[in-house]
Motif scaffolding. Structure first.
Motif, PDB file in Angstrom:
ATOM      1  N   VAL A  29     -73.775  29.862  -9.903  1.00  0.00           N
ATOM      2  CA  VAL A  29     -72.677  30.635  -9.403  1.00  0.00           C
ATOM      3  C   VAL A  29     -73.075  30.997  -7.629  1.00  0.00           C
ATOM      4  O   VAL A  29     -72.625  30.521  -7.406  1.00  0.00           O
ATOM      5  CB  VAL A  29     -73.347  31.457  -9.643  1.00  0.00           C
ATOM      6  CG1 VAL A  29     -71.701  32.937  -9.219  1.00  0.00           C
ATOM      7  CG2 VAL A  29     -72.196  31.642 -11.142  1.00  0.00           C
ATOM      8  N   ARG A  30     -74.813  31.124  -7.316  1.00  0.00           N
ATOM      9  CA  ARG A  30     -75.370  30.744  -6.091  1.00  0.00           C
ATOM     10  C   ARG A  30     -74.785  29.549  -5.169  1.00  0.00           C
ATOM     11  O   ARG A  30     -74.661  29.312  -4.438  1.00  0.00           O
ATOM     12  CB  ARG A  30     -76.789  31.264  -6.313  1.00  0.00           C
ATOM     13  CG  ARG A  30     -77.394  32.583  -6.223  1.00  0.00           C
ATOM     14  CD  ARG A  30     -78.978  32.579  -6.247  1.00  0.00           C
ATOM     15  NE  ARG A  30     -79.579  32.326  -7.064  1.00  0.00           N
ATOM     16  CZ  ARG A  30     -80.020  33.021  -8.347  1.00  0.00           C
ATOM     17  NH1 ARG A  30     -79.250  34.026  -9.108  1.00  0.00           N
ATOM     18  NH2 ARG A  30     -80.620  32.125  -9.306  1.00  0.00           N
ATOM     19  N   ARG A  31     -75.107  28.203  -6.098  1.00  0.00           N
ATOM     20  CA  ARG A  31     -74.738  27.397  -5.008  1.00  0.00           C
ATOM     21  C   ARG A  31     -72.988  27.363  -4.344  1.00  0.00           C
ATOM     22  O   ARG A  31     -72.840  27.164  -3.787  1.00  0.00           O
ATOM     23  CB  ARG A  31     -75.116  26.074  -6.319  1.00  0.00           C
ATOM     24  CG  ARG A  31     -76.523  26.136  -6.511  1.00  0.00           C
ATOM     25  CD  ARG A  31     -76.589  24.861  -7.585  1.00  0.00           C
ATOM     26  NE  ARG A  31     -77.857  24.751  -7.621  1.00  0.00           N
ATOM     27  CZ  ARG A  31     -79.085  23.821  -9.216  1.00  0.00           C
ATOM     28  NH1 ARG A  31     -77.696  23.596  -9.740  1.00  0.00           N
ATOM     29  NH2 ARG A  31     -79.666  23.790  -8.839  1.00  0.00           N
ATOM     30  N   VAL A  32     -72.199  27.842  -5.791  1.00  0.00           N
ATOM     31  CA  VAL A  32     -70.899  27.187  -5.671  1.00  0.00           C
ATOM     32  C   VAL A  32     -70.617  29.319  -4.467  1.00  0.00           C
ATOM     33  O   VAL A  32     -69.546  28.623  -3.192  1.00  0.00           O
ATOM     34  CB  VAL A  32     -69.829  27.661  -6.953  1.00  0.00           C
ATOM     35  CG1 VAL A  32     -70.138  26.598  -7.192  1.00  0.00           C
ATOM     36  CG2 VAL A  32     -70.032  29.029  -7.838  1.00  0.00           C
ATOM     37  N   GLU A  33     -71.357  29.630  -4.238  1.00  0.00           N
ATOM     38  CA  GLU A  33     -71.167  30.836  -3.428  1.00  0.00           C
ATOM     39  C   GLU A  33     -71.274  30.491  -2.397  1.00  0.00           C
ATOM     40  O   GLU A  33     -70.533  30.830  -0.923  1.00  0.00           O
ATOM     41  CB  GLU A  33     -72.011  32.210  -4.155  1.00  0.00           C
ATOM     42  CG  GLU A  33     -71.301  33.640  -3.003  1.00  0.00           C
ATOM     43  CD  GLU A  33     -72.494  34.685  -3.757  1.00  0.00           C
ATOM     44  OE1 GLU A  33     -72.396  35.981  -2.508  1.00  0.00           O
ATOM     45  OE2 GLU A  33     -72.859  34.770  -3.967  1.00  0.00           O
ATOM     46  N   ALA A  34     -72.233  29.108  -1.676  1.00  0.00           N
ATOM     47  CA  ALA A  34     -73.106  29.367  -1.078  1.00  0.00           C
ATOM     48  C   ALA A  34     -71.646  27.705   0.274  1.00  0.00           C
ATOM     49  O   ALA A  34     -71.301  27.928   0.607  1.00  0.00           O
ATOM     50  CB  ALA A  34     -74.087  28.137  -1.456  1.00  0.00           C
TER      51      ALA A  34
END
Length: 226
Positions: A29-34
């Motif tokens: 989720v952190r990656r897609v938020e980026a």
């Protein structure tokens, strides 16, 4: 105001964690938020309404605790009402149900809204938008399924572009689209009137941030001049 009340005319990226690496869900989720994701799509499947079996309230609670992004729960289950209290407790921001899964849709939507969440309906590919004729006052958003419910990685159903266009003629509510959304299909859906793009396989099979950003930007390109 809930999340869907703030969408307006912008294009929103909503990664579907059904296609993510569940062993590293918080990092996924952190990656897609980026990559610009603003909403997390969370599919709950029961092996009855659909053949697949996925995740439930316990995983939703862990996900909510690990991200600041709102979590949108899509109930693809036979008895959605029984899961609403646990998902509210888990902290999700919105819950959508399949109209055909509940005998008392008004009661189901009211239970979601009375808990302070956004309430939505997801329309399977062959379900007519007319089923929502008397449900509009109780809805905050609509999801047009551009694949059959139950599995990720399916091919986009092109007739759903016209369905989004028809829905846009019927309502000003935000329209979410889910299934086969890629950089190629996102512009078609946005041009028809969709604004929330749910993407799973197209995001989580590669550079998560780059793929999420690419889908959102492709959708934005269909908006035309400001």
């Amino acid at each position: 105001m809930g999340f869907f009340g703030s969408v307006g005319d912008r294009v929103v990226g909503a990664p579907s964690i059904l296609a993510a690496d569940f062993a590293n869900l918080a990092e996924e989720v952190r990656r897609v938020e980026a990559g610009g994701a603003e909403l997390v799509h969370f599919d709950v499947m029961d092996n009855h309404f659909v053949p697949n079996l996925s995740v439930g309230p316990a995983v939703a609670a862990a996900l909510v605790a690990s991200t600041d992004l709102p979590v949108d729960a899509h109930l693809q289950v036979m008895r959605p009402d029984s899961l609403i209290p646990a998902l509210v407790e888990a902290g999700v921001a919105s819950i959508q149900v399949q109209p055909e899964s509940t005998p008392h849709l008004h009661r189901t939507l009211e239970a979601i809204k009375n808990a302070g969440l956004d309430a939505g309906c997801a329309l399977s590919p062959t379900m007519s938008p007319s089923v929502l004729e008397y449900a509009w006052p109780y809805l905050d958003y609509v999801n047009v399924m551009s694949v059959s419910p139950g599995f990720g990685g399916q091919a986009f159903i092109p007739e759903m572009v016209g369905k989004v266009r028809r829905l846009r003629e019927m309502t000003d509510l935000p329209i979410q689209v889910d299934g086969g959304i890629t950089e190629e299909t996102a512009p078609l859906m946005v041009a028809a009137g969709a604004r929330v793009l749910v993407a799973g396989s197209a995001v989580f099979r590669g550079d998560r941030a780059a793929r999420m950003r690419g889908i959102v930007e492709a959708g934005e390109g269909a908006l035309g001049p400001a």
